[in-house]
Design a protein around this motif. Structure first.
Motif, short mmCIF file in Angstrom:
data_model
loop_
_atom_site.label_atom_id
_atom_site.label_comp_id
_atom_site.label_asym_id
_atom_site.label_seq_id
_atom_site.Cartn_x
_atom_site.Cartn_y
_atom_site.Cartn_z
N ARG A 15 0.67 -1.20 0.03
CA ARG A 15 -0.13 -0.05 0.04
C ARG A 15 0.79 1.33 -0.16
O ARG A 15 0.54 2.08 -0.52
N ALA A 16 1.83 1.30 0.80
CA ALA A 16 3.00 2.41 0.73
C ALA A 16 3.50 2.62 -0.50
O ALA A 16 3.54 3.76 -0.99
N LEU A 17 4.07 1.44 -1.27
CA LEU A 17 4.63 1.74 -2.47
C LEU A 17 3.44 2.20 -3.64
O LEU A 17 3.97 3.03 -4.42
N ALA A 18 2.25 1.46 -3.43
CA ALA A 18 1.39 1.86 -4.54
C ALA A 18 0.96 3.59 -4.47
O ALA A 18 0.56 4.22 -5.20
N ALA A 19 1.11 4.06 -3.18
CA ALA A 19 1.05 5.45 -3.14
C ALA A 19 1.87 6.24 -3.63
O ALA A 19 1.78 7.42 -3.73
N ARG A 20 3.16 5.93 -4.09
CA ARG A 20 4.33 6.39 -4.54
C ARG A 20 3.95 6.68 -6.25
O ARG A 20 4.46 6.17 -7.13
N THR A 21 3.20 7.79 -6.27
CA THR A 21 2.80 8.23 -7.95
C THR A 21 3.20 9.55 -8.17
O THR A 21 3.62 10.30 -7.31
N VAL A 22 3.30 9.83 -9.50
CA VAL A 22 3.77 11.12 -9.91
C VAL A 22 2.66 12.05 -9.62
O VAL A 22 3.22 13.17 -9.12
N GLU A 23 1.47 11.73 -9.38
CA GLU A 23 0.53 12.64 -9.02
C GLU A 23 0.82 13.52 -7.59
O GLU A 23 0.10 14.09 -7.16
N ALA A 29 10.36 8.02 -12.62
CA ALA A 29 11.29 7.00 -12.40
C ALA A 29 11.30 6.40 -11.03
O ALA A 29 11.12 5.12 -10.71
N GLU A 30 10.81 7.16 -10.06
CA GLU A 30 10.47 6.62 -8.56
C GLU A 30 9.15 6.03 -8.73
O GLU A 30 8.96 5.02 -8.02
N ALA A 31 8.27 6.52 -9.33
CA ALA A 31 7.06 5.97 -9.47
C ALA A 31 6.94 4.51 -10.02
O ALA A 31 6.24 3.66 -9.88
N MET A 32 7.76 4.50 -11.28
CA MET A 32 7.94 3.29 -12.12
C MET A 32 8.87 1.98 -11.11
O MET A 32 8.47 0.87 -11.04
N ALA A 33 9.91 2.56 -10.23
CA ALA A 33 10.49 1.76 -9.62
C ALA A 33 9.53 1.36 -8.51
O ALA A 33 9.61 0.00 -8.11
#
Length: 249
Positions: A15-23, A29-33
């Motif tokens: 859930r924490a990683l999924a929240a890392r979006t460009v928006e 790059a961070e969002a895709m990683a």
């Protein structure tokens, strides 16, 4: 650490990683990683799911918003994605895509939607700079719509191909389990019942809407299909012997 505690921590990290979006302020790059790591964790979680864990797994609901030109393509491939991830789903208005099902399946659907949408943005920029787009005599918006439809058609076909293969593999495994005296369909039936009961509890009434799309530029449509075949969804999606990879065709 017991298995339930470990799985709870895995889901919290997902859930924490999924929240890392460009928006939400991350770079692309961070969002895709983060999305790639989500995929790895979902694979780990799926491989560890047992019947007891499935009984305890909760149904959840997520809404993804695509309030931009991508929504046409996302809407076109949305039914295939729902079938592939074994989720229920519907749209609210023109931009909101709602996904409902068991948490790992919803997270998988959300992950795939984000990866596909990001790939569409990237491929559309490439297409806008191509000679095919620049020399087209059709209206620019008609050309881009044809490209998006082609992209969505190819992604949807890839999802259907993999879903068909997985269901056939699961059916063979269930038949083998029955021959060996095991309850081969137990997990499938439990999962179906949980989703149906959870959906009924929502009190949502759905209606079917038929959509049609007109391709005005066949060349752009073909370039879109080629782009849909390049989307880098290479990691295994699913668990157990039915896991496969989205074919690049």
């Amino acid at each position: 650490m017991d298995q339930q505690t470990e799985l709870a921590k895995v889901k919290a990290r997902i859930r924490a990683l999924a929240a890392r979006t460009v928006e939400r302020g991350c770079s692309e790059a961070e969002a895709m990683a983060a999305a790639a790591k989500v995929g790895e964790l979902l694979e780990i979680y799926g491989l560890s799911m047992s019947e007891v864990e499935l009984r305890e797994e909760a149904c959840i609901q997520r809404t993804l918003v695509f309030d931009d030109p991508r929504r046409q393509a996302m809407g076109w491939l949305f039914p295939a994605l729902l079938r592939f991830t074994e989720c229920r789903g519907w749209t609210v208005g023109r931009a909101d895509y709602v996904i409902f099902g068991l948490e790992p399946d919803v997270q998988m659907a959300e992950y795939l939607m984000q990866v596909i949408a990001t790939a569409l943005s990237y491929e559309e920029v490439r297409f806008r700079n191509s000679a095919d787009y620049l020399r087209s005599r059709a209206a620019p918006q008609s050309v881009l719509r044809s490209f998006r439809i082609g992209f969505a058609d190819r992604i949807a076909a890839r999802l259907e191909e993999l879903g068909t293969h997985r269901r056939a593999t699961e059916q063979a495994a269930q038949e083998e389990a029955v021959r060996n005296g095991s309850a081969g369909t137990a997990l499938v039936l439990i999962k179906q019942r949980k989703i149906e009961d959870g959906f009924k509890a929502l009190g949502v009434r759905l209606r079917t809407v038929t959509r049609s799309a007109v391709v005005r530029d066949k060349g752009a449509y073909g370039r879109g299909r080629e782009a849909g075949g390049r989307v880098g969804l290479d990691r295994p999606v699913g668990a157990g012997p039915a896991a496969g990879r989205l074919p690049r065709k």
